[in-house]
Design a protein around this motif. Structure first.
Motif, PDB file in Angstrom:
ATOM      1  N   VAL A 115       0.827  -1.209   0.000  1.00  0.00           N
ATOM      2  CA  VAL A 115       0.000   0.000   0.000  1.00  0.00           C
ATOM      3  C   VAL A 115       0.860   1.257   0.000  1.00  0.00           C
ATOM      4  O   VAL A 115       0.538   2.241  -0.672  1.00  0.00           O
ATOM      5  CB  VAL A 115      -0.957  -0.011   1.217  1.00  0.00           C
ATOM      6  N   LYS A 116       1.952   1.241   0.726  1.00  0.00           N
ATOM      7  CA  LYS A 116       2.805   2.428   0.793  1.00  0.00           C
ATOM      8  C   LYS A 116       3.286   2.827  -0.593  1.00  0.00           C
ATOM      9  O   LYS A 116       3.283   4.017  -0.955  1.00  0.00           O
ATOM     10  CB  LYS A 116       3.997   2.161   1.713  1.00  0.00           C
ATOM     11  N   CYS A 136       0.353   4.286  -2.661  1.00  0.00           N
ATOM     12  CA  CYS A 136       0.020   5.658  -2.259  1.00  0.00           C
ATOM     13  C   CYS A 136       1.016   6.651  -2.856  1.00  0.00           C
ATOM     14  O   CYS A 136       0.642   7.770  -3.235  1.00  0.00           O
ATOM     15  CB  CYS A 136       0.005   5.768  -0.738  1.00  0.00           C
ATOM     16  N   ARG A 159       1.337  -7.822   5.000  1.00  0.00           N
ATOM     17  CA  ARG A 159       0.431  -6.680   5.123  1.00  0.00           C
ATOM     18  C   ARG A 159      -0.337  -6.638   6.427  1.00  0.00           C
ATOM     19  O   ARG A 159      -1.187  -5.769   6.608  1.00  0.00           O
ATOM     20  CB  ARG A 159      -0.545  -6.687   3.931  1.00  0.00           C
ATOM     21  N   ARG A 195      -0.764  -5.947  10.418  1.00  0.00           N
ATOM     22  CA  ARG A 195      -0.206  -5.040  11.405  1.00  0.00           C
ATOM     23  C   ARG A 195      -0.946  -5.173  12.728  1.00  0.00           C
ATOM     24  O   ARG A 195      -2.108  -5.588  12.776  1.00  0.00           O
ATOM     25  CB  ARG A 195      -0.316  -3.576  10.938  1.00  0.00           C
ATOM     26  N   SER A 228       1.478   1.633  15.202  1.00  0.00           N
ATOM     27  CA  SER A 228       1.418   0.461  14.340  1.00  0.00           C
ATOM     28  C   SER A 228       2.677  -0.367  14.520  1.00  0.00           C
ATOM     29  O   SER A 228       3.783   0.173  14.661  1.00  0.00           O
ATOM     30  CB  SER A 228       1.272   0.885  12.868  1.00  0.00           C
ATOM     31  N   GLU A 271       4.689  -3.923  12.982  1.00  0.00           N
ATOM     32  CA  GLU A 271       4.747  -4.912  11.913  1.00  0.00           C
ATOM     33  C   GLU A 271       4.545  -6.315  12.454  1.00  0.00           C
ATOM     34  O   GLU A 271       5.213  -6.740  13.397  1.00  0.00           O
ATOM     35  CB  GLU A 271       6.096  -4.839  11.182  1.00  0.00           C
ATOM     36  N   GLY A 282      -8.855  -3.733   6.717  1.00  0.00           N
ATOM     37  CA  GLY A 282      -8.019  -2.538   6.672  1.00  0.00           C
ATOM     38  C   GLY A 282      -8.645  -1.301   7.261  1.00  0.00           C
ATOM     39  O   GLY A 282      -7.964  -0.290   7.449  1.00  0.00           O
ATOM     40  N   ASN A 328      -8.573   4.269   7.943  1.00  0.00           N
ATOM     41  CA  ASN A 328      -7.623   3.377   7.305  1.00  0.00           C
ATOM     42  C   ASN A 328      -6.222   3.845   7.678  1.00  0.00           C
ATOM     43  O   ASN A 328      -5.739   4.855   7.157  1.00  0.00           O
ATOM     44  CB  ASN A 328      -7.797   3.380   5.783  1.00  0.00           C
ATOM     45  N   SER A 382      -3.375   2.793   6.877  1.00  0.00           N
ATOM     46  CA  SER A 382      -2.385   2.664   5.809  1.00  0.00           C
ATOM     47  C   SER A 382      -2.444   3.835   4.838  1.00  0.00           C
ATOM     48  O   SER A 382      -1.408   4.330   4.380  1.00  0.00           O
ATOM     49  CB  SER A 382      -2.596   1.353   5.053  1.00  0.00           C
ATOM     50  N   THR A 383      -3.647   4.274   4.486  1.00  0.00           N
ATOM     51  CA  THR A 383      -3.806   5.397   3.557  1.00  0.00           C
ATOM     52  C   THR A 383      -4.086   6.710   4.282  1.00  0.00           C
ATOM     53  O   THR A 383      -4.109   7.764   3.645  1.00  0.00           O
ATOM     54  CB  THR A 383      -4.969   5.125   2.589  1.00  0.00           C
ATOM     55  N   GLU A 413      -3.048  -3.965   5.868  1.00  0.00           N
ATOM     56  CA  GLU A 413      -2.761  -2.830   4.998  1.00  0.00           C
ATOM     57  C   GLU A 413      -3.509  -3.033   3.691  1.00  0.00           C
ATOM     58  O   GLU A 413      -3.190  -3.936   2.910  1.00  0.00           O
ATOM     59  CB  GLU A 413      -1.260  -2.702   4.757  1.00  0.00           C
TER      60      GLU A 413
END
Length: 409
Positions: free
Chosen positions: A34-35, A38, A74, A76, A86, A88, A168, A183, A185-186, A398
């Motif tokens: 996702v990173k 984005c 993905r 978390r 967050s 990992e 997510g 979200n 992640s975003t 994520e």
């Protein structure tokens, strides 16, 4: 002419998406983290449009949950402690190593910098002390000034309640009775509107959050004062769906499993009162009863949890205990299996199985890995989270799922 040529050479050229069929592009992009996606949104308007497409979000999510490698990469752990962090999943118990501390990353979330009630109080402090008036012997005519020493560790941020997590999206309450779908992640979020006045009276209430597979809708369930109402993300509205057919003594958020939200509740059966697992279907929006373990009764408090896709029943708040129950076959009361631990707990929440297949548990505000085969365990040290503040935790994936990507229908 030369000047015009130089201007044309210096003008920016927007990056174009390669001329590939859309399904091929979606297949390629759904394999990326996702990173990275984005970051790719900033490449061009074409990339922004493609990566923001709900079809890519669904494909990316489908590949995440169906591929063990992507799922592990993905996943978390989200931790709340007057802030959101967050962690990992892959770093937990990797290769059985515990010589390196885990590092939590601080998240940005809605209302993060909104101060709590202590802020105004602390603003009135002078030289690290707070002065207030106190009457002696009930004599208000001659108040005495009292100097209070304020600790430097007082946290001015509100506690963030984590009410549930699904695909997510995390349902959080960063302020009292103020809900968001978030979200991490975003960093997208959506404020959930308050239920209309009269839906659920002020006072006791608990929540649940999950995904309705049949209607492709994310829903928040609010239970309070004998009433159950449901918020639909697709319609961005609340509805009263039924009365709460159990004793109003639930104090924890519901637990999502198999498209159903579960609570441990008390059920009045004539003159007797027994415990059952209340299962609320997000599709049908009705309750059904699931049997609790035989030993569970109303003399203690219990909560439900999920470990490795199995429903659990755990003790909560009353005394120290060293056991819990796992329903090895969903919905089958005879499949409840008691597990005895080599440590005792007051409150415990199963989070997930770590990389080395040990259970990651939140035990009385501490993270630990528990080996269910040999009953050994190790507490985890997490850098980046203030010590002594306590915390609550959950897990999330994520994904590209947007809380703002659903239209009113």
């Amino acid at each position: 002419m030369n000047k015009e040529r130089r201007i044309q050479q210096q003008s920016p050229v927007e990056a174009e998406i390669p001329l590939l069929p859309q399904e091929i592009m979606v297949e390629i992009l759904s394999r990326l983290p996702v990173k990275s996606l984005c970051q790719f949104r900033c490449v061009s308007k074409q990339w922004l449009s493609l990566i923001s497409d709900p079809l890519l979000a669904k494909s990316h999510l489908k590949k995440t949950v169906s591929n063990d490698s992507f799922y592990s990469q993905r996943k978390r752990v989200i931790i709340s402690s007057h802030n959101l962090y967050s962690l990992e999943y892959e770093s937990i118990g990797r290769n059985g190593r515990f010589d390196e501390n885990l590092v939590a990353l601080e998240l940005d979330y809605p209302l993060k910098d909104k101060p709590n009630g202590l802020a105004e109080l602390l603003d009135s402090a002078r030289d690290g002390f707070l002065y207030c008036e106190r009457s002696e012997g009930g004599n208000d005519e001659f108040p005495v000034m009292v100097k209070l020493n304020l600790p430097f560790c007082v946290n001015q941020r509100n506690w963030v309640d984590i009410l549930g997590s699904c695909n997510g999206l995390v349902c959080i309450a960063p302020d009292e009775d103020t809900l968001f779908l978030f979200n991490p992640s975003t960093r997208e979020s959506k404020r959930i509107p308050d239920p209309p006045s009269g839906f659920v009276p002020n006072g006791w209430s608990v929540y649940g959050f999950g995904y309705d597979f049949v209607n492709d809708d994310y829903k928040v369930v609010k239970v309070g004062c004998g009433t159950v109402c449901v918020y639909s993300l697709r319609t961005d509205s609340w509805r009263i769906v039924c009365s709460f057919p159990y004793v109003d003594n639930v104090s924890e958020s519901g637990v999502l499993l198999n498209g159903t939200i579960h609570w441990m509740v008390s059920f009045e059966d004539g003159v007797d009162c027994r415990c059952v697992v209340a299962a609320f279907s997000l599709e049908e929006e009705v309750f059904s009863d699931m049997p609790a373990p035989d030993i569970v009764d109303t003399s203690f408090e219990f909560v439900v949890g999920v470990l490795n896709g199995c429903l659990c029943v755990l003790h909560s708040r009353n005394q120290m205990h060293n056991d819990f129950w796992v329903m090895t076959e969903y919905g089958v009361g005879e499949s409840w299996t008691k597990l005895t631990l080599s440590l005792s707990y007051i409150c415990m929440k199963p989070l997930c199985l770590a990389q080395n297949r040990e259970a990651l548990l939140d035990v009385d505000g501490k993270l630990l890995l528990y080996n269910l085969e040999d009953d050994s365990y190790r507490y985890l040290v997490v850098d980046g989270i203030p010590a002594g503040d306590g915390f609550e935790a959950d897990t999330y994936l994520e994904t590209l799922v947007s809380p703002n990507g659903f239209c009113r229908t």
